[in-house]
Design a protein around this motif. Structure first.
Motif, mmCIF file in Angstrom:
data_model
loop_
_atom_site.group_PDB
_atom_site.id
_atom_site.type_symbol
_atom_site.label_atom_id
_atom_site.label_comp_id
_atom_site.label_asym_id
_atom_site.label_seq_id
_atom_site.Cartn_x
_atom_site.Cartn_y
_atom_site.Cartn_z
ATOM 1 N N GLY A 157 15.203 19.704 -7.993
ATOM 2 C CA GLY A 157 14.414 18.966 -9.054
ATOM 3 C C GLY A 157 14.439 17.452 -8.555
ATOM 4 O O GLY A 157 13.515 16.948 -8.547
ATOM 5 N N THR A 158 15.437 17.006 -7.976
ATOM 6 C CA THR A 158 15.640 15.743 -7.308
ATOM 7 C C THR A 158 14.490 15.162 -6.214
ATOM 8 O O THR A 158 13.732 14.282 -6.427
ATOM 9 C CB THR A 158 17.079 15.176 -6.839
ATOM 10 N N ILE A 159 14.544 16.229 -5.379
ATOM 11 C CA ILE A 159 13.660 15.853 -4.491
ATOM 12 C C ILE A 159 12.238 16.104 -4.558
ATOM 13 O O ILE A 159 11.408 15.156 -4.358
ATOM 14 C CB ILE A 159 13.798 17.026 -2.955
ATOM 15 N N LEU A 160 11.884 16.950 -5.698
ATOM 16 C CA LEU A 160 10.618 17.184 -6.174
ATOM 17 C C LEU A 160 10.200 15.820 -7.035
ATOM 18 O O LEU A 160 8.967 15.516 -6.984
ATOM 19 C CB LEU A 160 10.393 18.337 -7.027
ATOM 20 N N THR A 161 11.083 15.430 -7.871
ATOM 21 C CA THR A 161 10.921 14.072 -8.646
ATOM 22 C C THR A 161 10.566 12.870 -7.580
ATOM 23 O O THR A 161 9.626 12.093 -7.985
ATOM 24 C CB THR A 161 12.477 13.689 -9.423
ATOM 25 N N PHE A 162 11.462 12.802 -6.702
ATOM 26 C CA PHE A 162 10.895 11.548 -5.583
ATOM 27 C C PHE A 162 9.603 11.918 -5.013
ATOM 28 O O PHE A 162 8.695 10.783 -5.089
ATOM 29 C CB PHE A 162 12.101 11.664 -4.438
ATOM 30 N N ALA A 163 9.451 13.151 -4.787
ATOM 31 C CA ALA A 163 7.892 13.186 -4.315
ATOM 32 C C ALA A 163 6.730 12.973 -5.041
ATOM 33 O O ALA A 163 5.847 12.620 -4.563
ATOM 34 C CB ALA A 163 7.657 14.756 -3.662
ATOM 35 N N ARG A 164 7.039 13.496 -6.297
ATOM 36 C CA ARG A 164 6.028 13.317 -7.431
ATOM 37 C C ARG A 164 6.106 11.617 -7.738
ATOM 38 O O ARG A 164 4.911 11.200 -7.835
ATOM 39 C CB ARG A 164 6.374 13.987 -8.802
ATOM 40 N N SER A 165 7.112 11.197 -7.604
ATOM 41 C CA SER A 165 6.993 9.781 -7.874
ATOM 42 C C SER A 165 6.306 8.720 -7.256
ATOM 43 O O SER A 165 5.406 7.851 -7.345
ATOM 44 C CB SER A 165 8.690 9.181 -8.240
ATOM 45 N N ILE A 166 6.583 9.075 -5.740
ATOM 46 C CA ILE A 166 5.860 8.275 -4.787
ATOM 47 C C ILE A 166 4.565 8.709 -4.795
ATOM 48 O O ILE A 166 3.543 7.704 -4.068
ATOM 49 C CB ILE A 166 6.451 8.249 -3.363
ATOM 50 N N GLY A 167 3.887 9.595 -5.044
ATOM 51 C CA GLY A 167 2.555 9.953 -5.306
ATOM 52 C C GLY A 167 1.734 9.898 -6.574
ATOM 53 O O GLY A 167 0.691 10.094 -6.583
ATOM 54 N N GLU A 168 2.392 9.221 -7.362
ATOM 55 C CA GLU A 168 1.863 9.213 -8.878
ATOM 56 C C GLU A 168 0.697 8.019 -8.690
ATOM 57 O O GLU A 168 0.701 6.962 -8.359
ATOM 58 C CB GLU A 168 2.856 8.842 -9.886
ATOM 59 N N TYR A 169 -0.359 8.451 -9.454
ATOM 60 C CA TYR A 169 -1.727 7.589 -9.391
ATOM 61 C C TYR A 169 -2.044 7.317 -10.953
ATOM 62 O O TYR A 169 -2.000 6.122 -11.047
ATOM 63 C CB TYR A 169 -2.864 8.249 -8.715
ATOM 64 N N GLY A 170 -2.557 8.096 -11.689
ATOM 65 C CA GLY A 170 -3.184 8.233 -12.740
ATOM 66 C C GLY A 170 -2.344 7.073 -13.956
ATOM 67 O O GLY A 170 -3.031 6.181 -14.204
ATOM 68 N N ALA A 171 -1.382 7.396 -14.271
ATOM 69 C CA ALA A 171 -0.418 6.857 -15.101
ATOM 70 C C ALA A 171 -0.110 5.256 -14.655
ATOM 71 O O ALA A 171 -0.219 4.407 -15.431
ATOM 72 C CB ALA A 171 0.834 7.566 -15.713
ATOM 73 N N THR A 172 0.079 5.372 -13.470
ATOM 74 C CA THR A 172 0.447 4.226 -12.914
ATOM 75 C C THR A 172 -0.694 3.044 -12.770
ATOM 76 O O THR A 172 -0.390 1.856 -13.138
ATOM 77 C CB THR A 172 0.750 4.089 -11.340
ATOM 78 N N SER A 173 -1.863 3.418 -12.391
ATOM 79 C CA SER A 173 -3.077 2.626 -12.673
ATOM 80 C C SER A 173 -3.441 2.477 -14.139
ATOM 81 O O SER A 173 -3.840 1.102 -14.167
ATOM 82 C CB SER A 173 -4.276 3.288 -12.149
ATOM 83 N N MET A 174 -3.213 3.008 -14.942
ATOM 84 C CA MET A 174 -3.455 2.427 -16.406
ATOM 85 C C MET A 174 -2.358 1.632 -16.968
ATOM 86 O O MET A 174 -2.887 0.714 -17.513
ATOM 87 C CB MET A 174 -3.425 3.889 -17.317
ATOM 88 N N LEU A 175 -1.226 1.723 -16.615
ATOM 89 C CA LEU A 175 0.001 0.989 -17.226
ATOM 90 C C LEU A 175 0.274 -0.198 -16.431
ATOM 91 O O LEU A 175 0.211 -1.449 -16.992
ATOM 92 C CB LEU A 175 1.143 1.787 -17.484
ATOM 93 N N ALA A 176 0.498 -0.123 -14.839
ATOM 94 C CA ALA A 176 0.803 -1.171 -13.848
ATOM 95 C C ALA A 176 -0.268 -1.568 -13.377
ATOM 96 O O ALA A 176 -0.042 -2.816 -12.734
ATOM 97 C CB ALA A 176 1.888 -0.511 -12.981
ATOM 98 N N GLY A 177 -1.533 -1.065 -13.221
ATOM 99 C CA GLY A 177 -2.852 -1.951 -12.677
ATOM 100 C C GLY A 177 -2.661 -1.489 -11.082
ATOM 101 O O GLY A 177 -1.570 -0.892 -10.678
ATOM 102 N N ASN A 178 -3.561 -2.226 -10.252
ATOM 103 C CA ASN A 178 -3.548 -1.972 -9.053
ATOM 104 C C ASN A 178 -3.580 -3.338 -8.262
ATOM 105 O O ASN A 178 -4.669 -3.916 -7.806
ATOM 106 C CB ASN A 178 -4.842 -1.381 -8.590
ATOM 107 N N ILE A 179 -2.412 -4.074 -8.374
ATOM 108 C CA ILE A 179 -2.308 -5.579 -7.768
ATOM 109 C C ILE A 179 -1.394 -5.458 -6.498
ATOM 110 O O ILE A 179 -0.399 -5.008 -6.508
ATOM 111 C CB ILE A 179 -1.463 -6.443 -8.784
ATOM 112 N N LEU A 180 -2.102 -5.975 -5.438
ATOM 113 C CA LEU A 180 -1.678 -5.833 -4.138
ATOM 114 C C LEU A 180 -0.183 -6.793 -3.917
ATOM 115 O O LEU A 180 -0.116 -7.962 -4.500
ATOM 116 C CB LEU A 180 -2.512 -6.422 -3.418
ATOM 117 N N GLY A 181 0.581 -6.312 -3.361
ATOM 118 C CA GLY A 181 1.895 -6.857 -3.111
ATOM 119 C C GLY A 181 2.733 -6.932 -4.788
ATOM 120 O O GLY A 181 3.688 -7.236 -4.607
ATOM 121 N N LYS A 182 2.372 -6.313 -5.716
ATOM 122 C CA LYS A 182 2.960 -6.153 -6.955
ATOM 123 C C LYS A 182 3.278 -4.928 -7.463
ATOM 124 O O LYS A 182 3.974 -4.557 -7.784
ATOM 125 C CB LYS A 182 2.240 -7.322 -7.943
#
Length: 235
Positions: A157-182
């Motif tokens: 579960g820990t390994i899969l959680t890490f894999a999913r976290s580094i590949g997350e796109y949809g929720a990240t783009s909605m909440l954090a945006g797409n700011i280079l370097g940030k």
């Protein structure tokens, strides 16, 4: 070869650093929350277990953009919680790196929770009852009996959680945006480079995430095979 060297010189590697940082932090948070949630669910009634299980698993079946929209509505500075966190504690999740972490945590949490719960469900209860008859307190039973026996599932579960976290796109783009370097992660960088027609750079990030994903899957298979009790190949 020269073209590749020139392209590499123009690439900002901050998305890789941000993705790894986000993956590590969100995995640590998800590790403890997932174990706590799974252990708590195991101790409630069957009806309550169904309700809690549905709530904890919901981000796994919802489109990530829906989860991101809900997070945005929750932590927006125009909302009560967002105002409270920002004006009283100077905590902001919208268009910030902590927003990347929160988004990754929410999306990846069900993987940690479900793997841990499945591991807990495989434990023979008679062993726990025997430990209690020997006078072991519950906290010692948890750390000395339950956790070692559930270790393979928790590790997966820990390994899969890490894999999913580094590949997350949809929720990240909605909440954090797409700011280079940030807040721009590898997934966001691929989307931006593709939309801008810079397919060479997008391809570079795709190859990089493929390599990272392959390594993660290999580690997961190695861990699974180490704990496997199957001695013969299926025929």
């Amino acid at each position: 070869m020269m073209a590749l060297d020139e392209m590499l010189k123009t690439i900002d590697f901050s998305p890789l650093i941000i993705s790894l940082k986000t993956g590590i932090v969100s995995t640590i948070i998800g590790f403890f929350l997932g174990i706590y949630a799974a252990y708590s669910v195991m101790k409630v009634s069957k009806r309550m277990k169904w309700v809690l299980d549905s709530i904890f698993t919901l981000p796994l079946v919802l489109p990530p953009t829906v989860s991101g929209f809900l997070l945005l509505m929750l932590f927006s500075l125009k909302r009560p919680l967002g105002k409270l966190l920002y004006f009283n504690f100077n905590i902001k999740f919208v268009q910030t790196w902590p927003g990347c972490v929160i988004a990754a945590c929410v999306i990846a949490f069900p993987l940690m929770y479900r793997n841990t719960r499945a591991a807990f469900e495989q434990i023979d209860l008679t062993i726990i009852y025997a430990a209690r008859t020997l006078g072991m307190p519950d906290f010692k039973i948890f750390w000395k009996v339950i956790m070692p026996m559930a270790a393979p599932g928790i590790l997966s579960g820990t390994i899969l959680t890490f894999a999913r976290s580094i590949g997350e796109y949809g929720a990240t783009s909605m909440l954090a945006g797409n700011i280079l370097g940030k807040t721009q992660t590898i997934a966001l960088a691929i989307a931006l480079e593709s939309a801008s027609g810079r397919y060479n750079k997008a391809g570079f990030w795709v190859i990089l995430i493929l390599i990272v994903s392959f390594i993660i899957i290999t580690v997961l298979n190695k861990v699974s095979s180490r704990y496997s009790v199957v001695g013969k190949r299926w025929r």
